[in-house]
Scaffold this motif. Structure first.
Motif, PDB file in Angstrom:
ATOM      1  N   UNK A  35       0.829  -1.208   0.000  1.00 25.37           N
ATOM      2  CA  UNK A  35       0.000   0.000   0.000  1.00 25.37           C
ATOM      3  C   UNK A  35       0.869   1.265   0.000  1.00 25.37           C
ATOM      4  N   UNK A  36       1.884   1.306   0.875  1.00 28.49           N
ATOM      5  CA  UNK A  36       2.700   2.518   0.951  1.00 28.49           C
ATOM      6  C   UNK A  36       3.554   2.670  -0.304  1.00 28.49           C
ATOM      7  N   UNK A  37       3.996   1.575  -0.896  1.00 28.78           N
ATOM      8  CA  UNK A  37       4.740   1.655  -2.147  1.00 28.78           C
ATOM      9  C   UNK A  37       3.856   2.174  -3.278  1.00 28.78           C
ATOM     10  N   UNK A  38       2.584   1.815  -3.246  1.00 28.64           N
ATOM     11  CA  UNK A  38       1.652   2.329  -4.251  1.00 28.64           C
ATOM     12  C   UNK A  38       1.471   3.837  -4.084  1.00 28.64           C
ATOM     13  N   UNK A  39       1.395   4.296  -2.843  1.00 28.90           N
ATOM     14  CA  UNK A  39       1.324   5.739  -2.605  1.00 28.90           C
ATOM     15  C   UNK A  39       2.587   6.439  -3.095  1.00 28.90           C
ATOM     16  N   UNK A  40       3.734   5.845  -2.848  1.00 30.72           N
ATOM     17  CA  UNK A  40       4.984   6.424  -3.343  1.00 30.72           C
ATOM     18  C   UNK A  40       4.953   6.508  -4.866  1.00 30.72           C
ATOM     19  N   UNK A  41       4.463   5.452  -5.497  1.00 30.04           N
ATOM     20  CA  UNK A  41       4.421   5.411  -6.957  1.00 30.04           C
ATOM     21  C   UNK A  41       3.579   6.551  -7.528  1.00 30.04           C
ATOM     22  N   UNK A  42       2.375   6.740  -6.998  1.00 27.03           N
ATOM     23  CA  UNK A  42       1.488   7.744  -7.593  1.00 27.03           C
ATOM     24  C   UNK A  42       1.907   9.161  -7.235  1.00 27.03           C
ATOM     25  N   UNK A  43       2.667   9.330  -6.155  1.00 31.36           N
ATOM     26  CA  UNK A  43       3.160  10.666  -5.806  1.00 31.36           C
ATOM     27  C   UNK A  43       4.423  11.021  -6.588  1.00 31.36           C
ATOM     28  N   UNK A  44       5.290  10.039  -6.806  1.00 27.20           N
ATOM     29  CA  UNK A  44       6.593  10.317  -7.410  1.00 27.20           C
ATOM     30  C   UNK A  44       6.596  10.264  -8.923  1.00 27.20           C
ATOM     31  N   UNK A  45       5.606   9.624  -9.534  1.00 26.99           N
ATOM     32  CA  UNK A  45       5.604   9.451 -10.980  1.00 26.99           C
ATOM     33  C   UNK A  45       5.648  10.818 -11.676  1.00 26.99           C
ATOM     34  N   UNK A  46       6.264  10.864 -12.848  1.00 26.60           N
ATOM     35  CA  UNK A  46       6.556  12.126 -13.518  1.00 26.60           C
ATOM     36  C   UNK A  46       5.319  12.972 -13.784  1.00 26.60           C
ATOM     37  N   UNK A  47       4.178  12.332 -13.947  1.00 25.14           N
ATOM     38  CA  UNK A  47       2.964  13.086 -14.257  1.00 25.14           C
ATOM     39  C   UNK A  47       2.266  13.629 -13.011  1.00 25.14           C
ATOM     40  N   UNK A  69      16.799  -0.188  -0.780  1.00 22.69           N
ATOM     41  CA  UNK A  69      16.833  -0.881  -2.064  1.00 22.69           C
ATOM     42  C   UNK A  69      15.424  -1.166  -2.574  1.00 22.69           C
ATOM     43  N   UNK A  70      14.536  -1.550  -1.676  1.00 17.60           N
ATOM     44  CA  UNK A  70      13.153  -1.832  -2.080  1.00 17.60           C
ATOM     45  C   UNK A  70      12.435  -0.565  -2.536  1.00 17.60           C
ATOM     46  N   UNK A  71      12.616   0.506  -1.801  1.00 19.13           N
ATOM     47  CA  UNK A  71      11.959   1.762  -2.176  1.00 19.13           C
ATOM     48  C   UNK A  71      12.532   2.277  -3.490  1.00 19.13           C
ATOM     49  N   UNK A  72      13.852   2.203  -3.640  1.00 23.54           N
ATOM     50  CA  UNK A  72      14.463   2.650  -4.891  1.00 23.54           C
ATOM     51  C   UNK A  72      13.990   1.815  -6.069  1.00 23.54           C
ATOM     52  N   UNK A  73      13.788   0.531  -5.857  1.00 24.96           N
ATOM     53  CA  UNK A  73      13.295  -0.307  -6.944  1.00 24.96           C
ATOM     54  C   UNK A  73      11.913   0.140  -7.391  1.00 24.96           C
ATOM     55  N   UNK A  74      11.052   0.494  -6.446  1.00 24.44           N
ATOM     56  CA  UNK A  74       9.734   1.022  -6.796  1.00 24.44           C
ATOM     57  C   UNK A  74       9.859   2.313  -7.594  1.00 24.44           C
ATOM     58  N   UNK A  75      10.761   3.192  -7.171  1.00 26.61           N
ATOM     59  CA  UNK A  75      10.974   4.453  -7.880  1.00 26.61           C
ATOM     60  C   UNK A  75      11.502   4.209  -9.290  1.00 26.61           C
TER      61      UNK A  75
END
Length: 222
Positions: A35-47, A69-75
Motif C-alpha cells: 500500500x505505501x509503495x503504491x502511494x509512493x508510486x502515484x506521488x513520485x511518478x513524472x505526471x 533498495x526496495x523503495x528505490x526499486x519502486x521508484x
C-alpha cells in the motif's frame, strides 16, 4: 496501429477493470508495505511529482521496515513511465515514414534481426506487450536500434535486482498508469493482466485503483 485518441477518464478505467476482473477471486487486501509503495508510486511518478507526498510516504515505508533498495526499486519502476512517449510516438513516426515511402516494409536487416531475437524472441512477457501495443517494437527497432537496446536495458533494471516481488512491481505500474494526470489504457491493461497472472486478487486491484484515483494533480516543482 496507434492507440485511439479518445476521451478516457478515471471512470472508464474502472469500468474496464471490472470487465477484466469479472470472475476473479477477491483475494486479500493490500498489505501495508505494498500500500505505501503504491502511494509512493502515484506521488513520485513524472505526471504527478508530488514531492512532499513522496517524502512523507518514504518515511512511512521506512517505518514499516522497507529498506532503501526496495523503495528505490519502486521508484525505478515508475520512472519508466517516460517510455510511453516511445510507445505512441515511435509508432506514429514509423507510420509516417512508411506512408511517405509508398507503404513498403523491408525485412529487418541482419543486425536488427539479431537484436530482435536477443531481446524479444518468443518471450511471452514481450508478446503480451506486443498485443497491447502492436508494432511498437518493430517501429523502435527500425527507427533507432540504439534506443531499442537502451529500452530493454533500462526496463530490465528493477527486474534484475528483485528487491520487490514481481506482483508488487506490476501493481505499482498499474497505479502509475491510472492516475488522473496519466490515464494510459495500453499500460493499464498490460499491468493489470500481469498482476492477475502473478496472483493478485480483485480486491487488491481495486485498492490500487482507489489510491491512484486520489493522486494529486501535477503542481509543478520549483
Amino acid at each position: 496501429m496507434n492507440s485511439m485518441t479518445v476521451e478516457f477518464d478515471i471512470q472508464d478505467l474502472r469500468v474496464l477493470a471490472e470487465e477484466i476482473l469479472d470472475g476473479v477471486d477477491e483475494g486479500p487486501a493490500l498489505d501495508q508495505q505494498t500500500r505505501v509503495l503504491t502511494h509512493i508510486a502515484v506521488c513520485s511518478v513524472a505526471t504527478t511529482m508530488d514531492v512532499a507526498g513522496t517524502g512523507r510516504y518514504i518515511e512511512e515505508a521506512l517505518d514499516l521496515g522497507l529498506d532503501a533498495a526496495q523503495i528505490q526499486e519502486a521508484l525505478t519502476v515508475v520512472s519508466g513511465l517516460g517510455v510511453h512517449t516511445l510507445f505512441e510516438s515511435s509508432r506514429q513516426l514509423s507510420s509516417a515514414v512508411r506512408r511517405r515511402s509508398g507503404g513498403e516494409v523491408e525485412p529487418l536487416d541482419e543486425t536488427r534481426q539479431a537484436l530482435w531475437d536477443r531481446h524479444i524472441g518468443t518471450d511471452p512477457y514481450w508478446q503480451r506487450m506486443e498485443d497491447e501495443l502492436p508494432g511498437f517494437f518493430d517501429a523502435l527497432l527500425r527507427m533507432s536500434p540504439e534506443t531499442f537496446v537502451a529500452f530493454f536495458d533500462y526496463c530490465a533494471v528493477p527486474w534484475k535486482n528483485r528487491a520487490l516481488r514481481a506482483v508488487t512491481k506490476e501493481l505499482i505500474s498499474l497505479a502509475a498508469d491510472s492516475t488522473p494526470t496519466h490515464r494510459y489504457k495500453p499500460g493499464f491493461v498490460l499491468h493489470l493482466k500481469n498482476a492477475l497472472d502473478l496472483g493478485a486478487g480483485a480486491r487488491s486491484i481495486r485498492e490500487v485503483l482507489d489510491i491512484a484515483a486520489a493522486a494529486p494533480e501535477h503542481r509543478g516543482v520549483g
